[in-house]
Design a protein around this motif. Structure first.
Motif, PDB file in Angstrom:
ATOM      1  N   SER A 108       0.734  -1.112   0.107  1.00 31.94           N
ATOM      2  CA  SER A 108      -0.211   0.125   0.013  1.00 31.94           C
ATOM      3  C   SER A 108       0.916   1.189  -0.190  1.00 31.94           C
ATOM      4  N   SER A 109       0.548   1.931  -0.945  1.00 31.27           N
ATOM      5  CA  SER A 109       1.557   3.403  -1.212  1.00 31.27           C
ATOM      6  C   SER A 109       0.537   4.529  -1.115  1.00 31.27           C
ATOM      7  N   LYS A 110       1.009   5.664  -0.750  1.00 35.13           N
ATOM      8  CA  LYS A 110       0.621   7.015  -1.151  1.00 35.13           C
ATOM      9  C   LYS A 110       1.460   8.013  -1.572  1.00 35.13           C
ATOM     10  N   VAL A 111       0.909   8.423  -3.005  1.00 33.97           N
ATOM     11  CA  VAL A 111       1.698   8.946  -3.786  1.00 33.97           C
ATOM     12  C   VAL A 111       0.952  10.384  -4.074  1.00 33.97           C
ATOM     13  N   GLY A 112       1.373  11.561  -3.436  1.00 37.45           N
ATOM     14  CA  GLY A 112       0.373  12.579  -3.918  1.00 37.45           C
ATOM     15  C   GLY A 112      -0.721  12.449  -3.051  1.00 37.45           C
ATOM     16  N   LYS A 113      -1.767  12.521  -4.032  1.00 42.13           N
ATOM     17  CA  LYS A 113      -3.177  12.282  -3.491  1.00 42.13           C
ATOM     18  C   LYS A 113      -3.712  11.012  -3.914  1.00 42.13           C
ATOM     19  N   SER A 114      -2.868  10.194  -4.366  1.00 43.33           N
ATOM     20  CA  SER A 114      -3.199   8.707  -4.699  1.00 43.33           C
ATOM     21  C   SER A 114      -2.923   7.705  -3.743  1.00 43.33           C
ATOM     22  N   LEU A 115      -3.882   6.942  -3.369  1.00 43.05           N
ATOM     23  CA  LEU A 115      -3.940   5.793  -2.676  1.00 43.05           C
ATOM     24  C   LEU A 115      -3.670   4.595  -3.383  1.00 43.05           C
ATOM     25  N   ILE A 116      -2.337   3.928  -3.560  1.00 41.68           N
ATOM     26  CA  ILE A 116      -2.144   2.679  -4.548  1.00 41.68           C
ATOM     27  C   ILE A 116      -2.214   1.408  -3.705  1.00 41.68           C
ATOM     28  N   THR A 117      -2.737   0.653  -4.073  1.00 41.31           N
ATOM     29  CA  THR A 117      -2.854  -0.941  -3.345  1.00 41.31           C
ATOM     30  C   THR A 117      -2.360  -1.888  -4.506  1.00 41.31           C
ATOM     31  N   ASP A 118      -1.203  -2.553  -4.369  1.00 44.01           N
ATOM     32  CA  ASP A 118      -0.808  -3.479  -5.344  1.00 44.01           C
ATOM     33  C   ASP A 118      -0.838  -4.849  -4.719  1.00 44.01           C
ATOM     34  N   TYR A 119      -1.373  -5.665  -5.328  1.00 46.46           N
ATOM     35  CA  TYR A 119      -1.515  -7.060  -4.960  1.00 46.46           C
ATOM     36  C   TYR A 119      -0.826  -7.841  -5.641  1.00 46.46           C
ATOM     37  N   ILE A 120       0.407  -8.193  -5.430  1.00 49.76           N
ATOM     38  CA  ILE A 120       1.590  -8.975  -6.240  1.00 49.76           C
ATOM     39  C   ILE A 120       1.579 -10.425  -5.784  1.00 49.76           C
ATOM     40  N   ILE A 121       1.031 -11.267  -6.984  1.00 50.23           N
ATOM     41  CA  ILE A 121       1.015 -12.669  -6.783  1.00 50.23           C
ATOM     42  C   ILE A 121       2.146 -13.393  -7.495  1.00 50.23           C
ATOM     43  N   CYS A 122       2.994 -14.240  -6.792  1.00 47.06           N
ATOM     44  CA  CYS A 122       4.436 -14.576  -7.260  1.00 47.06           C
ATOM     45  C   CYS A 122       4.456 -15.977  -6.620  1.00 47.06           C
ATOM     46  N   GLN A 123       3.889 -16.957  -7.766  1.00 48.59           N
ATOM     47  CA  GLN A 123       3.934 -18.624  -7.411  1.00 48.59           C
ATOM     48  C   GLN A 123       5.138 -19.278  -8.172  1.00 48.59           C
ATOM     49  N   ASP A 124       5.303 -20.436  -7.557  1.00 52.32           N
ATOM     50  CA  ASP A 124       6.561 -21.084  -8.054  1.00 52.32           C
ATOM     51  C   ASP A 124       6.288 -22.230  -9.135  1.00 52.32           C
ATOM     52  N   THR A 125       5.019 -21.991  -9.968  1.00 51.84           N
ATOM     53  CA  THR A 125       4.915 -22.769 -11.144  1.00 51.84           C
ATOM     54  C   THR A 125       4.019 -22.035 -11.878  1.00 51.84           C
ATOM     55  N   GLU A 126       4.042 -22.486 -13.193  1.00 53.72           N
ATOM     56  CA  GLU A 126       3.557 -21.542 -14.204  1.00 53.72           C
ATOM     57  C   GLU A 126       1.927 -21.836 -14.216  1.00 53.72           C
ATOM     58  N   ASP A 127       1.298 -22.931 -13.566  1.00 57.48           N
ATOM     59  CA  ASP A 127       0.137 -23.246 -13.618  1.00 57.48           C
ATOM     60  C   ASP A 127      -0.496 -23.363 -12.275  1.00 57.48           C
ATOM     61  N   ALA A 128       0.186 -22.660 -11.187  1.00 60.69           N
ATOM     62  CA  ALA A 128      -0.144 -22.589  -9.910  1.00 60.69           C
ATOM     63  C   ALA A 128      -1.573 -21.686  -9.673  1.00 60.69           C
ATOM     64  N   GLN A 129      -2.534 -22.337  -8.835  1.00 58.78           N
ATOM     65  CA  GLN A 129      -3.795 -21.457  -8.596  1.00 58.78           C
ATOM     66  C   GLN A 129      -3.868 -20.699  -7.321  1.00 58.78           C
ATOM     67  N   TYR A 130      -4.363 -19.502  -7.462  1.00 60.62           N
ATOM     68  CA  TYR A 130      -4.382 -18.619  -6.353  1.00 60.62           C
ATOM     69  C   TYR A 130      -5.945 -18.073  -6.183  1.00 60.62           C
ATOM     70  N   GLN A 131      -6.472 -18.139  -5.196  1.00 60.85           N
ATOM     71  CA  GLN A 131      -7.901 -17.588  -5.032  1.00 60.85           C
ATOM     72  C   GLN A 131      -8.080 -17.106  -3.535  1.00 60.85           C
ATOM     73  N   SER A 132      -8.644 -15.947  -3.351  1.00 58.82           N
ATOM     74  CA  SER A 132      -8.880 -15.201  -2.134  1.00 58.82           C
ATOM     75  C   SER A 132     -10.354 -14.798  -2.074  1.00 58.82           C
ATOM     76  N   LYS A 133     -11.113 -15.071  -1.316  1.00 58.50           N
ATOM     77  CA  LYS A 133     -12.400 -14.610  -1.131  1.00 58.50           C
ATOM     78  C   LYS A 133     -12.360 -13.082  -0.596  1.00 58.50           C
ATOM     79  N   LYS A 134     -11.426 -13.012   0.446  1.00 53.15           N
ATOM     80  CA  LYS A 134     -11.452 -11.692   1.093  1.00 53.15           C
ATOM     81  C   LYS A 134     -11.022 -10.755  -0.064  1.00 53.15           C
ATOM     82  N   SER A 135     -10.058 -10.870  -0.947  1.00 48.13           N
ATOM     83  CA  SER A 135      -9.685  -9.783  -1.895  1.00 48.13           C
ATOM     84  C   SER A 135     -10.400  -9.844  -3.185  1.00 48.13           C
TER      85      SER A 135
END
Length: 792
Positions: free
Chosen positions: A712-739
């Motif tokens: 989560s970043s604040k740059v000027g007036k902008s609030l920026i949230t980056d969800y970075i997903i970095c998994q260890d295989t090319e076919d890995a599955q990620y799922q989050s009900k929260k986000s």
């Protein structure tokens, strides 16, 4: 020798271009005053020729250097005078050159190839003396062959008729001494050092001076095809060593090899029927890889025995331009023109210098005879600043993100990787980071002098794991002596390979904000597996950060892992998430080694080591560069228990603004157990501000495994949230009900930007198939990457 029409172009260049006019002026400055003295007192110059050595094994490198330099000074005077004769047709220059080289011909002609030498060191003569002697002889050859030509004989103290038979005998002895047919044969297919490349001009220049057609062709065939153990075959040993990427497979400083492009240029001119330029196009293309390996301030990234400021690209590009112009290689010509223009602009124009500083393989003056004027306008379609560069032999992946305004200050560039090659270091998967105008997180590099390469500080620290930014497994990460490029160095390691990147090597990006590369190492030496991902995330034209995820695990026992990071600076500030200083105590945790000959992993050189107790909370680190108030902010999100150690290490080589003389700040993070399911994640933000724009960093989890981070970043007036997903295989599955995020693949980013109650979302797939968020779906449809911007 150049043709009549070519000579007209040369003289036109001298009339029309300052660079050419300057070279001629410098030739006159170096030659004219010495020539005027010589005309009345020949012994004044000739008496300065040092005594000749008696064997090319007589001296070691240190002893041979001053002798070679003294001979080189005289012989370059002869070569430069010969060039002035060619340009002016004034015979006084030919006479001066002839009187000098006659001394050498008198001495060398009665010898044999085995006994021929000048400075007493076989590796130096072809690079410092034989080449200049051949150049001088070639330029005044027609003058020497004129009936009645006399030279001053230093042995008799009088003028005598020039004896060209002596000259030819001397030239053949020189060639024989470099080729060493009397030695062992070449062993094709072996891996070699760069020595036969560096000595090649001393052989080739002299071979082309041999009058007898049959003997000249025989000698050239040995030089080019057959080879010897001392001067390896170009076709069977040297050229095949170049990687498929067209670069010499050593550390960056040693990879330039302009001599190869020069030799190919010369051979193509004298033997166009061989098509050596067409058959080696990959080498000419590879010449431009180096410009892609520059930081925003035009210094080079550093891996292995490298120096940031050693820049031999200009001669590479000049040779390539000459070839491309002559052969009609349009794309090569355009690249060479752009690269040279950018190089000259960064230096405030092109100002060639014929100073006596560099005695080795110095052919700057020769560009007078094949130099090509550059167009005034740069071709804007040629881009030498691609976001991703992969150097296969070194296992290196580069990531960069450039900005249009103040790129030196706000541009980002980093590399990850490691491998074994000649002049490699033992690093595992190391990392180097640029930011705020500095190489903030440096790799070790090369000391200023050759002698310093032998001292323990280099061999037991800088060249090992602890001298670089990497992860050490169980405190025992080491290399092997068997297979190492240097004996008793223990630097052999497996090659890191690129398994994913967006954009791919030298391709255009799909996003201005995001890119990444992932390197994998199957470490058979330490029986471990490691994987490192470096992403660059841009949050504005003046802000951005690096995402570093390092996975590591031993295949046997996972006792602990140490994440090592070096940063230039004056102090390290360690706090928790709320900014409260962490308590530390002195520790001797890193005052040990595994007992091998190089004292692996090298961390005995850490000083003033202070550690926290094991903690789970988020840790914020700030490295302060006081000189001009620059900072590196480092945030490590909450994870399993870790102990954080600050330390001081030896000064960073080639660091600017005095930091070369200051100790380097070090942070070591120790995690018990494995670091694959619970990898190291570090967020780095270089900045001109004491306060980071990054507000918070959290880990992304799935089934107990860390698969990314929320930044989560604040740059000027902008609030920026980056969800970075970095998994260890090319076919890995990620799922989050929260986000509300669902992703199939290796690397993706979901960004939300809120400013003035307006929201903009970005979905980015760096490597994967499908990404869902907020009711939107992004698919790559047969590709591996895609991006979508939208307002919800």
């Amino acid at each position: 020798m150049t043709t009549k029409s070519e000579k007209e172009k040369i003289l036109k260049n001298i009339d029309n271009y300052e660079w050419a006019k300057s070279l001629v002026e410098q030739l006159h400055i170096q030659v004219d005053s010495a020539l005027n003295v010589h005309k009345t007192n020949p012994e004044h110059i000739l008496s300065k020729i040092p005594a000749f050595a008696t064997s090319d094994h007589q001296n070691k490198e240190r002893q041979a250097g001053p002798i070679a330099a003294a001979h080189n000074k005289i012989l370059r005077l002869a070569a430069n005078s010969g060039m002035l004769f060619y340009l002016t047709e004034d015979e006084k220059y030919a006479q001066f050159s002839a009187d000098i080289i006659n001394v050498y011909f008198n001495h060398i002609s009665p010898l044999t190839p085995e006994t021929t030498t000048i400075c007493g060191y076989a590796f130096f003569d072809p690079r410092t003396t034989y080449d200049q002697l051949a150049i001088a002889y070639d330029f005044i050859y027609e003058y020497l062959k004129k009936p009645g030509t006399t030279v001053y004989d230093n042995l008799q103290g009088t003028q005598v008729a020039f004896n060209n038979n002596k000259a030819q005998m001397a030239i053949k002895n020189i060639v024989g001494n470099v080729l060493q047919e009397y030695g062992e044969p070449d062993v094709y297919g072996k891996r070699i050092s760069n020595h036969p490349i560096l000595t090649a001009p001393g052989a080739l220049f002299a071979i082309l001076c041999v009058e007898d057609d049959t003997e000249r062709e025989r000698l050239f065939h040995i030089f080019w095809e057959t080879g010897t153990a001392h001067q390896n075959s170009f076709t069977k040993t040297i050229l095949p060593m170049f990687s498929s990427q067209g670069i010499w497979p050593e550390s960056l400083s040693y990879s330039f090899m302009p001599i190869i492009t020069m030799v190919l240029n010369i051979v193509d001119r004298v033997k166009p029927e061989m098509n050596v330029t067409e058959n080696n196009r990959h080498i000419f293309e590879g010449n431009f890889l180096f410009d892609y390996l520059r930081n925003p301030d035009r210094t080079f990234v550093r891996y292995g025995d490298s120096k940031r400021y050693n820049d031999f690209t200009a001669p590479l590009y000049r040779y390539t331009l000459s070839i491309a112009d002559r052969r009609g290689f349009t794309s090569l010509k355009e690249k060479a023109e752009v690269a040279l223009q950018q190089s000259y602009q960064s230096q405030g124009g092109y100002h060639p210098n014929l100073g006596q500083g560099n005695i080795f393989n110095n052919y700057n003056a020769l560009q007078l005879f094949w130099g090509i004027p550059l167009p005034e306008a740069i071709d804007k379609t040629v881009d030498l600043n691609k976001p991703t560069v992969i150097v296969d032999h070194a296992g290196i992946a580069l990531q960069r993100n450039y900005v249009k305004t103040d790129n030196v200050l706000y541009g980002l560039c980093g590399i990850i990787g490691g491998a074994h090659y000649v002049h490699s270091h033992l690093t595992g998967i190391t990392m180097e980071l640029y930011g705020a105008g500095y190489i903030m997180g440096p790799n070790a590099g090369l000391p200023p002098t050759v002698s310093e390469r032998q001292i323990p500080l280099h061999e037991h620290y800088f060249r090992l794991y602890a001298g670089n930014n990497t992860v050490i497994v169980n405190g025992t990460s080491h290399g092997l002596d068997e297979g190492s490029w240097k004996r008793k160095a223990n630097v052999w390691q497996n090659t890191t390979v690129n398994i994913a990147a967006e954009p791919k090597h030298l391709e255009d990006p799909i996003s201005k904000e995001f890119s990444f590369a992932t390197q994998y190492l199957n470490d058979t030496v330490n029986d471990a597996q490691q994987e490192r991902t470096l992403g660059i995330i841009r949050t504005s034209d003046s802000t951005g950060y690096y995402f570093d995820m390092f996975r590591s695990k031993s295949n046997i026992e996972n006792k602990f892992h140490d994440y090592v990071y070096h940063n230039i600076g004056d102090k390290t500030i360690l706090t928790n998430e709320k900014g409260k200083a962490l308590s530390v105590q002195q520790t001797d945790r890193y005052k040990n080694d595994i007992g091998d000959i190089v004292k692996s992993p090298g961390w005995r050189y850490f000083e003033d080591t202070k550690s926290t107790k094991s903690i789970k909370e988020t840790v914020k680190v700030r490295f302060d560069v006081n000189y001009n108030k620059r900072y590196m902010h480092m945030i490590i999100p909450k994870e399993s228990e870790r102990a954080y150690t600050t330390a001081l290490a030896p000064g960073t080589r080639e660091a600017k603004n005095g930091y070369v003389d200051k100790q380097t700040q070090v942070l070591v993070i120790r995690q018990k157990g494995e670091a694959w399911e619970n990898p190291f994640i570090s967020i780095f933000e270089p900045s001109t501000n004491k306060k980071s724009s990054i507000q918070k960093v959290e880990t992304l989890k799935q089934n107990g495994q860390t698969v990314g981070a929320i930044i989560s970043s604040k740059v000027g007036k902008s609030l920026i949230t980056d969800y970075i997903i970095c998994q260890d295989t090319e076919d890995a599955q990620y799922q989050s009900k929260k986000s509300g995020i669902s992703f199939q693949g290796r690397f993706a980013i979901v960004r939300t930007t809120i400013e003035d109650d307006k929201t903009e979302n970005t979905l980015y797939i760096g490597d994967g198939k499908k990404l869902l968020f907020g009711g939107k779906k992004l698919e790559t449809n047969g590709n591996t990457s895609a991006v979508l911007h939208y307002n919800p």
